[in-house]
Write an enzyme that holds these catalytic residues in place. Structure first.
Site, PDB file in Angstrom:
ATOM      1  CD  GLU A  39      -2.792  -1.367  -0.127  1.00  0.00           C
ATOM      2  OE1 GLU A  39      -3.212  -0.489  -0.732  1.00  0.00           O
ATOM      3  OE2 GLU A  39      -2.806  -2.473  -0.486  1.00  0.00           O
TER       4      GLU A  39
ATOM      5  CD1 TRP B 135      -1.096  -0.457  -3.767  1.00  0.00           C
ATOM      6  CD2 TRP B 135      -1.768   0.581  -5.772  1.00  0.00           C
ATOM      7  NE1 TRP B 135      -2.027  -1.236  -4.743  1.00  0.00           N
ATOM      8  CE2 TRP B 135      -2.109  -0.766  -6.133  1.00  0.00           C
ATOM      9  CE3 TRP B 135      -1.733   1.505  -6.883  1.00  0.00           C
ATOM     10  CZ2 TRP B 135      -2.762  -1.117  -7.363  1.00  0.00           C
ATOM     11  CZ3 TRP B 135      -2.322   0.940  -8.035  1.00  0.00           C
ATOM     12  CH2 TRP B 135      -2.756  -0.073  -8.199  1.00  0.00           C
TER      13      TRP B 135
ATOM     14  CD1 TRP C 196     -18.610  11.406 -17.311  1.00  0.00           C
ATOM     15  CD2 TRP C 196     -19.520   9.336 -16.528  1.00  0.00           C
ATOM     16  NE1 TRP C 196     -17.688  10.742 -17.371  1.00  0.00           N
ATOM     17  CE2 TRP C 196     -17.801   9.413 -16.830  1.00  0.00           C
ATOM     18  CE3 TRP C 196     -20.148   8.325 -16.265  1.00  0.00           C
ATOM     19  CZ2 TRP C 196     -17.231   8.135 -16.501  1.00  0.00           C
ATOM     20  CZ3 TRP C 196     -19.604   7.213 -15.855  1.00  0.00           C
ATOM     21  CH2 TRP C 196     -18.087   7.186 -16.152  1.00  0.00           C
TER      22      TRP C 196
ATOM     23  CG  ASN D 258      -8.700   0.775   0.203  1.00  0.00           C
ATOM     24  OD1 ASN D 258      -8.571   1.880  -0.366  1.00  0.00           O
ATOM     25  ND2 ASN D 258      -8.493  -0.238  -0.264  1.00  0.00           N
TER      26      ASN D 258
ATOM     27  CD1 TRP E 287     -14.245   9.894 -14.319  1.00  0.00           C
ATOM     28  CD2 TRP E 287     -12.810  10.674 -12.788  1.00  0.00           C
ATOM     29  NE1 TRP E 287     -13.212  10.331 -14.840  1.00  0.00           N
ATOM     30  CE2 TRP E 287     -12.239  10.847 -14.072  1.00  0.00           C
ATOM     31  CE3 TRP E 287     -12.231  11.329 -11.760  1.00  0.00           C
ATOM     32  CZ2 TRP E 287     -11.012  11.651 -14.565  1.00  0.00           C
ATOM     33  CZ3 TRP E 287     -10.924  11.781 -11.916  1.00  0.00           C
ATOM     34  CH2 TRP E 287     -10.283  12.171 -13.483  1.00  0.00           C
TER      35      TRP E 287
ATOM     36  CD1 TRP F 238     -11.849   9.571  -5.803  1.00  0.00           C
ATOM     37  CD2 TRP F 238     -13.595   8.865  -7.077  1.00  0.00           C
ATOM     38  NE1 TRP F 238     -12.956   9.679  -5.154  1.00  0.00           N
ATOM     39  CE2 TRP F 238     -13.856   9.287  -5.663  1.00  0.00           C
ATOM     40  CE3 TRP F 238     -14.972   8.304  -7.907  1.00  0.00           C
ATOM     41  CZ2 TRP F 238     -15.254   9.096  -5.264  1.00  0.00           C
ATOM     42  CZ3 TRP F 238     -15.791   8.316  -7.541  1.00  0.00           C
ATOM     43  CH2 TRP F 238     -16.147   8.655  -6.174  1.00  0.00           C
TER      44      TRP F 238
HETATM   45  C1  LIG Z   1     -11.886   6.216  -4.293  1.00  0.00           C
HETATM   46  C2  LIG Z   1     -10.781   6.391  -3.406  1.00  0.00           C
HETATM   47  C3  LIG Z   1     -10.070   7.381  -2.846  1.00  0.00           C
HETATM   48  C4  LIG Z   1      -8.968   7.734  -1.902  1.00  0.00           C
HETATM   49  N1  LIG Z   1      -8.512   9.032  -1.492  1.00  0.00           N
HETATM   50  C5  LIG Z   1      -7.391   8.840  -0.827  1.00  0.00           C
HETATM   51  C6  LIG Z   1      -6.559  10.228  -0.628  1.00  0.00           C
HETATM   52  O1  LIG Z   1      -7.149  11.072  -0.756  1.00  0.00           O
HETATM   53  N2  LIG Z   1      -5.683   9.857   0.446  1.00  0.00           N
HETATM   54  C7  LIG Z   1      -5.147   8.861   0.766  1.00  0.00           C
HETATM   55  O2  LIG Z   1      -4.271   9.006   1.387  1.00  0.00           O
HETATM   56  N3  LIG Z   1      -5.563   7.718   0.317  1.00  0.00           N
HETATM   57  C8  LIG Z   1      -6.818   7.489  -0.502  1.00  0.00           C
HETATM   58  N4  LIG Z   1      -7.280   6.350  -0.948  1.00  0.00           N
HETATM   59  C9  LIG Z   1      -6.426   5.195  -0.783  1.00  0.00           C
HETATM   60  C10 LIG Z   1      -6.847   4.609   0.714  1.00  0.00           C
HETATM   61  O3  LIG Z   1      -8.127   4.252   0.660  1.00  0.00           O
HETATM   62  C11 LIG Z   1      -6.410   5.279   1.910  1.00  0.00           C
HETATM   63  O4  LIG Z   1      -4.803   5.599   1.704  1.00  0.00           O
HETATM   64  C12 LIG Z   1      -6.870   4.373   3.121  1.00  0.00           C
HETATM   65  O5  LIG Z   1      -7.879   4.064   3.287  1.00  0.00           O
HETATM   66  C13 LIG Z   1      -6.128   5.195   4.558  1.00  0.00           C
HETATM   67  O6  LIG Z   1      -6.220   4.452   5.650  1.00  0.00           O
HETATM   68  P1  LIG Z   1      -5.148   3.647   6.583  1.00  0.00           P
HETATM   69  O7  LIG Z   1      -4.227   4.888   6.649  1.00  0.00           O
HETATM   70  O8  LIG Z   1      -5.450   2.959   7.568  1.00  0.00           O
HETATM   71  O9  LIG Z   1      -4.286   2.986   5.242  1.00  0.00           O
HETATM   72  P2  LIG Z   1      -3.297   1.419   5.486  1.00  0.00           P
HETATM   73  O10 LIG Z   1      -4.355   0.446   5.034  1.00  0.00           O
HETATM   74  O11 LIG Z   1      -2.905   1.368   6.907  1.00  0.00           O
HETATM   75  O12 LIG Z   1      -2.177   1.905   4.380  1.00  0.00           O
HETATM   76  C14 LIG Z   1      -1.037   2.343   4.808  1.00  0.00           C
HETATM   77  C15 LIG Z   1      -0.905   3.586   4.127  1.00  0.00           C
HETATM   78  O13 LIG Z   1      -0.677   3.419   2.723  1.00  0.00           O
HETATM   79  C16 LIG Z   1      -1.175   4.546   1.701  1.00  0.00           C
HETATM   80  N5  LIG Z   1      -2.021   4.103   0.964  1.00  0.00           N
HETATM   81  C17 LIG Z   1      -2.932   3.021   1.360  1.00  0.00           C
HETATM   82  N6  LIG Z   1      -3.937   2.500   0.116  1.00  0.00           N
HETATM   83  C18 LIG Z   1      -3.382   3.378  -0.670  1.00  0.00           C
HETATM   84  C19 LIG Z   1      -4.038   3.508  -2.145  1.00  0.00           C
HETATM   85  N7  LIG Z   1      -4.917   2.622  -2.609  1.00  0.00           N
HETATM   86  N8  LIG Z   1      -3.502   4.452  -2.972  1.00  0.00           N
HETATM   87  C20 LIG Z   1      -2.294   5.418  -2.178  1.00  0.00           C
HETATM   88  N9  LIG Z   1      -1.836   5.308  -0.994  1.00  0.00           N
HETATM   89  C21 LIG Z   1      -2.627   4.222  -0.325  1.00  0.00           C
HETATM   90  C22 LIG Z   1      -1.851   5.498   2.781  1.00  0.00           C
HETATM   91  O14 LIG Z   1      -0.921   6.524   2.951  1.00  0.00           O
HETATM   92  C23 LIG Z   1      -1.936   4.572   4.189  1.00  0.00           C
HETATM   93  O15 LIG Z   1      -1.865   5.210   5.273  1.00  0.00           O
HETATM   94  C24 LIG Z   1      -8.247   6.349  -1.702  1.00  0.00           C
HETATM   95  C25 LIG Z   1      -8.951   4.972  -2.225  1.00  0.00           C
HETATM   96  C26 LIG Z   1     -10.106   5.003  -3.006  1.00  0.00           C
HETATM   97  C27 LIG Z   1     -10.491   3.811  -3.537  1.00  0.00           C
END
Ligand SMILES: Cc1cc2nc3c(=O)[nH]c(=O)nc-3n(C[C@H](O)[C@H](O)[C@H](O)COP(=O)(O)OP(=O)(O)OC[C@H]3O[C@@H](n4cnc5c(N)ncnc54)[C@H](O)[C@@H]3O)c2cc1C
Length: 477
Positions: A277, A280, A308, A343, A361, A384
């Site tokens: 993650e 990513w 759309w 997420n 979107w 997105w």
């Molecule tokens: C539609 C959509 C919009 C999102 N918008 C954002 C946003 O604005 N900001 C954001 O930080 N994340 C975003 N995410 C990714 C992800 O949902 C969040 O990072 C995550 O839910 C944060 O929770 P956590 O810190 O407990 O993550 P954890 O599951 O603990 O992940 C660890 C870290 O990895 C990074 N991360 C995790 N998943 C992703 C991912 N898919 N893409 C990029 N980085 C990731 C974050 O920094 C996160 O803190 C989005 C996902 C979706 C599907």
């Protein structure tokens, strides 16, 4: 007092609100004998915010207060300004007579434009601007394909990332022995109150947020208790299985190098999955760097002109958590109430908006941008576009999430749904994912009459699925 020959630097903190392993601070302390520090509450950013009770501003304010105290504790200080950063920083740098302003590099198009303007103004005063990578492990063009092109597919990017990451990328950037180079500015400094900035306090604790470098440490320590099962539980919104560190990653109250090193050294399936993650996150930074236009339009040109329908009533039902699809409504009520969304639910809610409600979107992206505590342009836009099938390495457009299947799989008992949609609290598990299927007698018995206590579904998934496919097919090359 500046001694002859002393080099003087100004560290401008932005999204790196910490002392520990801070690349800009570390570099300034290692190369200058006198180091000043500044943070600017930038009116160009703050004035554009929707709400005067924005949790992110409160988070920054608390984190800045902690940072200021930490710098003061080391004999330095933090000058805190409120104004247009592009003007305030060059003015301050000139007034302090610094040789160089040092910052952590930012990859968002607006920040890049601001930094270019600051560089020009500083040059007029003969002052340099040094930018250092801090918010990503690999950034910009550091990881390229064999053909020398930016990666647009995650799996090979991740492979290259894992192969190349080493001591140089993860070594701490700050030596605490250099902190003695921090100095106090000639003018008195003051931290403006939140209300002076035009904002109201937010109850961060109620939203489960602990600001600042210390808050990040506590959040990480908590997560370390469960990191090894992350791979097994991360998709279940009812569990507290993820790290909750995204807001800290957003504002740099913790070092991404520290997190990546920790995950790499852990060597468990849970930590590996969590590391993916973090990768990513780097991936989307480099996508935005190479394709800044993706911030406005589809990464894949074929899907830039989908017609759309953008039905206003359907969009409103999504925003308000009133679609009649419990998992979607619980997700939207979570973001509205807390500024957070799990997420898995972000994926479900995004897919539903685009492929069931047939709304552009970018409208959903903007809604998330306004509300997510951890909003980050690169991650939000990239995800997105992934959900909408318009991005690089996105879901193929014909893979459309079924909200019922997702709900049954990831919230089997409806525990999360009941937490955020109290009207459904007494609905039997059998009907919790599709309450409209309850016979009228059962609806009355559990106090949830569909169309009265809880909305009937605003669309039929099967019908909308076909409409979405047709829209994408029409746009496909
Ligand atoms: C539609 C959509 C919009 C999102 N918008 C954002 C946003 O604005 N900001 C954001 O930080 N994340 C975003 N995410 C990714 C992800 O949902 C969040 O990072 C995550 O839910 C944060 O929770 P956590 O810190 O407990 O993550 P954890 O599951 O603990 O992940 C660890 C870290 O990895 C990074 N991360 C995790 N998943 C992703 C991912 N898919 N893409 C990029 N980085 C990731 C974050 O920094 C996160 O803190 C989005 C996902 C979706 C599907």
């Amino acid at each position: 007092m500046k001694r002859f020959g002393d080099k003087v630097a100004l560290v401008w903190f932005r999204r790196d609100l910490r002392v520990d392993d801070n690349a800009a601070l570390g570099r300034a302390l290692a190369t200058a004998q006198r180091v000043h520090c500044v943070f600017v509450f930038d009116t160009e950013i703050l004035d554009a915010l929707d709400s005067r009770a924005d949790r992110r501003v409160a988070f920054i304010w608390h984190s800045v207060r902690e940072l200021r105290e930490a710098l003061q504790g080391q004999g330095g200080d933090l000058i805190v300004l409120h104004g247009r950063a592009r003007e305030e920083v060059p003015r301050l740098a000139a007034a302090l007579g610094v040789d160089e302003v040092v910052v952590a590099e930012d990859y968002e198009p607006a920040a890049c434009a601001r930094d270019a303007a600051v560089r020009t103004r500083l040059e007029e005063h003969g002052i340099g601007l040094r930018m250092l990578k801090d918010q990503a492990v690999f950034a910009k063009g550091e990881l390229l394909t064999r053909a020398g092109r930016p990666y647009t597919v995650f799996t090979p990017y991740k492979k290259a990332w894992l192969k190349l990451v080493g001591e140089a990328e993860l070594a701490p950037r700050l030596s605490r022995g250099h902190l003695k180079h921090l100095v106090q500015p000639p003018m008195a400094t003051r931290l403006p109150a939140l209300c002076d900035l035009g904002f109201e306090p937010s109850d961060l604790a109620a939203a489960g947020i602990r600001p600042g470098e210390q808050g990040a440490r506590v959040t990480l320590d908590d997560f370390l208790e469960r990191i090894d099962t992350y791979n097994l539980q991360r998709d279940q919104p009812a569990l507290d299985a993820t790290s909750g560190l995204a807001i800290h990653n957003r504002f740099g109250t913790i070092s991404i190098r520290r997190l990546a090193r920790l995950a790499i050294e852990r060597r468990t399936a849970g930590a590996d999955s969590w590391l993916a993650e973090l990768i990513w996150r780097d991936f989307f930074f480099q996508v935005l760097h190479h394709q800044p236009q993706a911030a406005q339009e589809a990464f894949r040109p074929a899907f830039a002109h989908i017609a759309w329908p953008n039905d206003a009533a359907l969009f409103r039902s999504w925003r308000e958590g009133e679609t009649g699809y419990p998992i979607v409504d619980a997700a939207m009520r979570q973001i509205n109430a807390t500024g957070n969304m799990h997420n898995r639910l972000r994926m479900i809610a995004a897919s539903f908006l685009v492929k069931d409600l047939l709304v552009d979107w970018r409208l959903g992206e903007q809604y998330f941008a306004d509300r997510l505590n951890d909003f980050d342009l690169a991650a939000n836009n990239g995800n997105w576009q992934w959900a909408a099938s318009t991005g690089c390495d996105a879901q193929p457009y014909f893979r459309i999430f079924n909200p019922l299947t997702q709900s049954k799989k990831f919230d089997a008992e409806g525990t999360f749904i009941r937490r955020y949609v109290p009207e459904l609290a007494a609905v039997p598990v059998k009907f919790i994912h599709a309450p409209w299927a309850m016979p009228p007698g059962e609806q009355a018995a559990c106090g949830c009459v569909i169309g009265h206590d809880y909305p009937a579904p605003v669309v039929d998934h099967a019908v909308q699925r076909e409409r979405a496919l047709a829209l994408y097919k029409k746009a496909s090359p």
